[in-house]
Design a protein around this motif. Structure first.
Motif, PDB file in Angstrom:
ATOM      1  N   ALA A 102      19.861  -3.157 -31.789  1.00 21.73           N
ATOM      2  CA  ALA A 102      20.479  -4.261 -31.037  1.00 21.73           C
ATOM      3  C   ALA A 102      21.646  -3.745 -30.189  1.00 21.73           C
ATOM      4  O   ALA A 102      21.842  -4.175 -29.051  1.00 21.73           O
ATOM      5  CB  ALA A 102      20.957  -5.338 -32.005  1.00 21.73           C
ATOM      6  N   LEU A 103      22.396  -2.779 -30.754  1.00 21.78           N
ATOM      7  CA  LEU A 103      23.532  -2.234 -30.014  1.00 21.78           C
ATOM      8  C   LEU A 103      23.078  -1.384 -28.828  1.00 21.78           C
ATOM      9  O   LEU A 103      23.780  -1.298 -27.822  1.00 21.78           O
ATOM     10  CB  LEU A 103      24.440  -1.418 -30.948  1.00 21.78           C
ATOM     11  N   VAL A 104      21.910  -0.725 -28.962  1.00 20.40           N
ATOM     12  CA  VAL A 104      21.356   0.028 -27.826  1.00 20.40           C
ATOM     13  C   VAL A 104      21.062  -0.954 -26.688  1.00 20.40           C
ATOM     14  O   VAL A 104      21.418  -0.718 -25.529  1.00 20.40           O
ATOM     15  CB  VAL A 104      20.076   0.805 -28.230  1.00 20.40           C
ATOM     16  N   PHE A 105      20.429  -2.089 -27.029  1.00 20.78           N
ATOM     17  CA  PHE A 105      20.127  -3.128 -26.031  1.00 20.78           C
ATOM     18  C   PHE A 105      21.422  -3.665 -25.416  1.00 20.78           C
ATOM     19  O   PHE A 105      21.598  -3.671 -24.211  1.00 20.78           O
ATOM     20  CB  PHE A 105      19.407  -4.305 -26.714  1.00 20.78           C
ATOM     21  N   PHE A 106      22.323  -4.119 -26.315  1.00 25.54           N
ATOM     22  CA  PHE A 106      23.554  -4.767 -25.875  1.00 25.54           C
ATOM     23  C   PHE A 106      24.431  -3.789 -25.077  1.00 25.54           C
ATOM     24  O   PHE A 106      24.952  -4.119 -24.017  1.00 25.54           O
ATOM     25  CB  PHE A 106      24.309  -5.288 -27.110  1.00 25.54           C
ATOM     26  N   THR A 111       9.940  17.724 -13.495  1.00 25.27           N
ATOM     27  CA  THR A 111       8.999  16.722 -14.020  1.00 25.27           C
ATOM     28  C   THR A 111       9.734  15.529 -14.633  1.00 25.27           C
ATOM     29  O   THR A 111       9.184  14.849 -15.481  1.00 25.27           O
ATOM     30  CB  THR A 111       8.065  17.368 -15.062  1.00 25.27           C
ATOM     31  N   TYR A 112      10.971  15.339 -14.231  1.00 24.95           N
ATOM     32  CA  TYR A 112      11.719  14.170 -14.710  1.00 24.95           C
ATOM     33  C   TYR A 112      11.992  13.256 -13.533  1.00 24.95           C
ATOM     34  O   TYR A 112      12.014  13.698 -12.381  1.00 24.95           O
ATOM     35  CB  TYR A 112      13.039  14.602 -15.376  1.00 24.95           C
ATOM     36  N   VAL A 113      12.197  11.991 -13.826  1.00 21.42           N
ATOM     37  CA  VAL A 113      12.590  11.013 -12.794  1.00 21.42           C
ATOM     38  C   VAL A 113      13.902  10.407 -13.276  1.00 21.42           C
ATOM     39  O   VAL A 113      13.947   9.821 -14.360  1.00 21.42           O
ATOM     40  CB  VAL A 113      11.515   9.911 -12.632  1.00 21.42           C
ATOM     41  N   PRO A 114      14.989  10.578 -12.514  1.00 19.41           N
ATOM     42  CA  PRO A 114      16.304  10.133 -13.025  1.00 19.41           C
ATOM     43  C   PRO A 114      16.527   8.627 -12.941  1.00 19.41           C
ATOM     44  O   PRO A 114      17.626   8.186 -12.654  1.00 19.41           O
ATOM     45  CB  PRO A 114      17.290  10.907 -12.138  1.00 19.41           C
ATOM     46  N   TYR A 115      15.469   7.874 -13.151  1.00 18.60           N
ATOM     47  CA  TYR A 115      15.579   6.413 -13.148  1.00 18.60           C
ATOM     48  C   TYR A 115      14.956   5.859 -14.424  1.00 18.60           C
ATOM     49  O   TYR A 115      13.854   5.305 -14.378  1.00 18.60           O
ATOM     50  CB  TYR A 115      14.858   5.827 -11.921  1.00 18.60           C
ATOM     51  N   PRO A 116      15.617   6.026 -15.575  1.00 16.33           N
ATOM     52  CA  PRO A 116      15.032   5.497 -16.814  1.00 16.33           C
ATOM     53  C   PRO A 116      14.891   3.975 -16.745  1.00 16.33           C
ATOM     54  O   PRO A 116      15.728   3.305 -16.130  1.00 16.33           O
ATOM     55  CB  PRO A 116      16.036   5.920 -17.891  1.00 16.33           C
ATOM     56  N   GLU A 117      13.836   3.480 -17.377  1.00 15.06           N
ATOM     57  CA  GLU A 117      13.573   2.041 -17.331  1.00 15.06           C
ATOM     58  C   GLU A 117      14.046   1.385 -18.622  1.00 15.06           C
ATOM     59  O   GLU A 117      13.586   1.745 -19.704  1.00 15.06           O
ATOM     60  CB  GLU A 117      12.075   1.786 -17.114  1.00 15.06           C
ATOM     61  N   PHE A 118      14.963   0.448 -18.472  1.00 15.88           N
ATOM     62  CA  PHE A 118      15.527  -0.253 -19.629  1.00 15.88           C
ATOM     63  C   PHE A 118      14.836  -1.600 -19.821  1.00 15.88           C
ATOM     64  O   PHE A 118      14.342  -2.178 -18.860  1.00 15.88           O
ATOM     65  CB  PHE A 118      17.035  -0.483 -19.423  1.00 15.88           C
ATOM     66  N   PRO A 119      14.838  -2.096 -21.061  1.00 17.22           N
ATOM     67  CA  PRO A 119      14.291  -3.431 -21.268  1.00 17.22           C
ATOM     68  C   PRO A 119      15.147  -4.461 -20.530  1.00 17.22           C
ATOM     69  O   PRO A 119      16.351  -4.258 -20.357  1.00 17.22           O
ATOM     70  CB  PRO A 119      14.398  -3.653 -22.788  1.00 17.22           C
ATOM     71  N   ILE A 120      14.550  -5.525 -20.103  1.00 18.16           N
ATOM     72  CA  ILE A 120      15.171  -6.687 -19.465  1.00 18.16           C
ATOM     73  C   ILE A 120      15.663  -6.402 -18.036  1.00 18.16           C
ATOM     74  O   ILE A 120      15.210  -7.020 -17.096  1.00 18.16           O
ATOM     75  CB  ILE A 120      16.320  -7.309 -20.301  1.00 18.16           C
ATOM     76  N   PHE A 121      16.572  -5.394 -17.868  1.00 20.97           N
ATOM     77  CA  PHE A 121      17.126  -5.251 -16.513  1.00 20.97           C
ATOM     78  C   PHE A 121      16.531  -4.106 -15.708  1.00 20.97           C
ATOM     79  O   PHE A 121      17.007  -3.800 -14.622  1.00 20.97           O
ATOM     80  CB  PHE A 121      18.658  -5.198 -16.537  1.00 20.97           C
TER      81      PHE A 121
END
Lengths: 333, 80
Positions: B17-21, A123-133
């Protein structure tokens, strides 16, 4: 419009049922546990009152009942994962409450077992979504991170459970951004499955707040932490969850780095805080005392237990605010 | 706002901020970084090794910064 109405109705029912179950079960435990001699001393009060313990079974059983019903309604394996992770962590906590695991490494190792339902049910998806990129491919590393995440988060919530109401209040504040993030993502089933964590914690808070009538014990703290972590993984809101739980993560990180290793917290000889005769708490100036969040809050001078907990909640609210910003940057920008 | 928790909010804010950076550094810069041509197994291995080492160094830097901040806070407030 009908969909929205149904969602609000379902969310209200889930919340109300979990809240009522936890409230009634905790009330029962508050009355029955002292009669059976199941009490512990509250070390942060001069008179050291005996407090009923553990309240974890009330939290655990109410969450499991509601999540099991949700699983039967939706048949979603993600809900089953959350339920199983919570049950296993709760049972490990109950074992620790009953037999007091002496070795500091045993509990984190046992908690790896609690991660297994997520991996076994896939039940996991190995593609975590990060902010911005955006999405990141972590196909090889992610399962390993899942194995580590549940013990780390459960222990972090366990370590923040030091003062009256701190744990239950903290979980409520830290979980709100998860609900917000799941709403932004449009994952309404997971959003509803997250509500029992908040409802149960609020109901328990009424008995756990200052002056506590019951303590959750490890069965409560580990179950709540493991459930939080499993929601983050299967709901795919990992980064929001990490930010939201930063005070607990930093607290355990500071403790572990100051005592240099995994030691069962009951076996730490030097206490981080000292109780003054007037009931106020003051930070220990002993260099060998572990650096805890509470000790850092008290570094500027003594405070009452209630004030320390209020400061923990303010820090949690700040982290929750940052987590909400993280969610907005991830899914709206 | 209670002034005693402002520095702690600063630590949490910096950690955020360091998590982001840090994640941008790892997934935005280090992961696509391939200094060796990927035409041989040994170069592919070296590229992967370099990514792991650089990411580990970055994680270590994060840990060191957090420990130093904690030490600074404790030294400033508790050593008196």
């Amino acid at each position: 419009m009908t969909l929205l109405y149904n969602l609000i109705l379902l969310a209200s029912i889930v919340f109300a049922v979990t809240f009522s179950l936890t409230y009634l079960l905790t009330l029962t435990l508050v009355k029955t546990l002292p009669k059976r001699g199941s009490v512990v001393e509250d070390y942060h009060k001069p008179e050291r009152p005996k407090v009923a313990w553990p309240g974890g079974p009330a939290i655990l059983s109410s969450i499991v009942i509601v999540e099991a019903i949700l699983y039967l309604i939706y048949g979603d394996l993600k809900i089953l994962s959350i339920t199983l992770v919570t049950i296993i962590a709760g049972i490990i906590g109950l074992i620790d409450d009953r037999w007091r695991l002496k070795n500091g490494m045993i509990k984190p190792l046992l908690l790896i077992l609690a991660s297994l339902p997520i991996l076994l049910l896939e039940t996991y998806v190995p593609y975590p979504e990060f902010p911005i990129f955006g999405y990141v491919r972590l196909t090889m590393v992610y399962p390993l991170l899942v194995l580590l995440a549940v013990p780390i988060v459960s222990n972090a919530t366990n370590m923040i459970d030091v003062l009256n109401g701190a744990l239950s209040g903290f979980i409520v504040i830290a979980t709100i951004p998860l609900v917000f993030a799941l709403m932004l993502k449009g994952d309404y089933i997971m959003m509803v499955a997250t509500l029992p964590l908040i409802a149960s914690s609020i109901a328990f808070y009424f008995f756990h707040r200052y002056p506590s009538k019951i303590f959750p014990g490890d069965s409560g703290s580990l179950a709540l932490g493991a459930m939080f972590c499993s929601i983050a993984i299967v709901g795919r809101v990992e980064i929001v969850a990490i930010v939201s739980i930063l005070p607990a993560i930093l607290n355990s990180f500071f403790i572990l780095s100051s005592i240099k290793g995994f030691i069962e917290h009951r076996s730490i000889k030097t206490r981080p805080t000292i109780l003054l005769p007037d009931g106020q708490l003051v930070a220990s100036k002993d260099p060998s005392a572990p650096t805890t969040l509470v000790r850092m809050i008290l570094a500027d001078g003594p405070l009452s237990e209630r004030e320390v907990v209020s400061n923990i909640f303010k820090l949690s609210a700040f982290s929750a605010f940052l987590a909400v910003i993280t969610a907005l940057v991830t899914w709206c920008v | 706002m209670n002034s005693r928790i402002l520095p702690l909010m600063g630590i949490i804010g910096l950690a955020w901020a360091l998590v982001f950076f840090g994640s941008y550094m790892i997934f935005g810069l280090i992961v696509p970084f391939e200094p060796f041509p990927e035409n041989d197994h040994i170069f592919t291995f070296l590229n992967s090794l370099l990514k792991v080492v650089l990411s580990a160094i970055l994680a270590l830097v994060w840990i060191v910064i957090m420990i130093e901040l904690r030490n600074l806070y404790i030294k400033r407030n508790l050593s008196a």
